[in-house]
Design a protein around this motif. Sequence first.
Motif, PDB file in Angstrom:
ATOM      1  N   UNK A 240       0.813  -1.209   0.000  1.00 43.74           N
ATOM      2  CA  UNK A 240       0.000   0.000   0.000  1.00 43.74           C
ATOM      3  C   UNK A 240       0.847   1.259   0.000  1.00 43.74           C
ATOM      4  N   UNK A 241       1.948   1.239   0.763  1.00 38.14           N
ATOM      5  CA  UNK A 241       2.837   2.403   0.802  1.00 38.14           C
ATOM      6  C   UNK A 241       3.508   2.606  -0.559  1.00 38.14           C
ATOM      7  N   UNK A 242       3.918   1.512  -1.187  1.00 36.35           N
ATOM      8  CA  UNK A 242       4.534   1.634  -2.512  1.00 36.35           C
ATOM      9  C   UNK A 242       3.552   2.222  -3.530  1.00 36.35           C
ATOM     10  N   UNK A 243       2.284   1.815  -3.445  1.00 33.32           N
ATOM     11  CA  UNK A 243       1.307   2.326  -4.398  1.00 33.32           C
ATOM     12  C   UNK A 243       1.033   3.806  -4.182  1.00 33.32           C
ATOM     13  N   UNK A 244       1.048   4.251  -2.930  1.00 26.94           N
ATOM     14  CA  UNK A 244       0.831   5.677  -2.673  1.00 26.94           C
ATOM     15  C   UNK A 244       1.999   6.506  -3.213  1.00 26.94           C
ATOM     16  N   UNK A 245       3.212   5.994  -3.078  1.00 24.08           N
ATOM     17  CA  UNK A 245       4.360   6.703  -3.651  1.00 24.08           C
ATOM     18  C   UNK A 245       4.289   6.663  -5.176  1.00 24.08           C
ATOM     19  N   UNK A 246       3.795   5.559  -5.728  1.00 26.12           N
ATOM     20  CA  UNK A 246       3.620   5.468  -7.178  1.00 26.12           C
ATOM     21  C   UNK A 246       2.607   6.502  -7.663  1.00 26.12           C
ATOM     22  N   UNK A 247       1.578   6.774  -6.864  1.00 23.38           N
ATOM     23  CA  UNK A 247       0.606   7.807  -7.220  1.00 23.38           C
ATOM     24  C   UNK A 247       1.270   9.175  -7.183  1.00 23.38           C
ATOM     25  N   UNK A 248       2.114   9.411  -6.168  1.00 27.76           N
ATOM     26  CA  UNK A 248       2.858  10.679  -6.106  1.00 27.76           C
ATOM     27  C   UNK A 248       3.726  10.838  -7.356  1.00 27.76           C
TER      28      UNK A 248
END
Length: 226
Positions: free
Chosen positions: A141-149
């Motif tokens: 989930x943290x990786x996906x949020x950074x991917x969104x950034x």
Amino acid sequence: VTLRDVHFSYDGKAEVIKGVSMDIKPGQTVALVGPSGGGKSTLASLICRFFDVQGGSVSIGGADVRAIPKEELMDTVAFVFQNSKLLKGTILDNVRLGRPDATEEEVLAALKTAQCMDIIEKFPEGIHTVIGSKGVYLSGGEQQRIAIARAIVNEPKLLLLDEPAAGMNPNETAELMETIRFVRDHFGMTILLIEHDMKLVSGICERLTVLNFGQVLCTGPTQDVL
């Protein structure tokens, strides 16, 4: 984004997209839903022009994507796929993949919009933390949020998310949906969310289009489709 009578086949014989038409108005958040194998990811690939349509057209801002220079198209459309991978490097470097000339302030703004500050603040080195080394690992989930950034740092007109919550636990999924909702409310960009679970996206999308066997089964306001 406008799709008109889109057809596509991987092998030139069996069509996996069969005459799909849909309209996404500027600033809308729309979900493309349906079972696995229904053609959702293929349709996303046609919008991004990873493949070209073999019939019909895909247009963004009134221009056929085949007529838009590749660099301009990549500035216009940003995408986050399921299980987005981050490179071994700093968080700053990973977000800058979306825009190499972004300043630290612009990277921080994108991270804030993608609700990543809880990730940044738990590391002493903040955005300069090297992930994937010395025991510094991020959850899916943290990786996906950074991917969104990384996707929004370039301020694209269209954000395309292809099953971004795949493989996540319920808590991570809820956090990611909240991030998408926050981006929707504060960024004003057009969002196309591809997901097999229509109930998961029903709370953040104003319209749903159901796709199966490469065809649109129904489309309309979320509550009507549900």
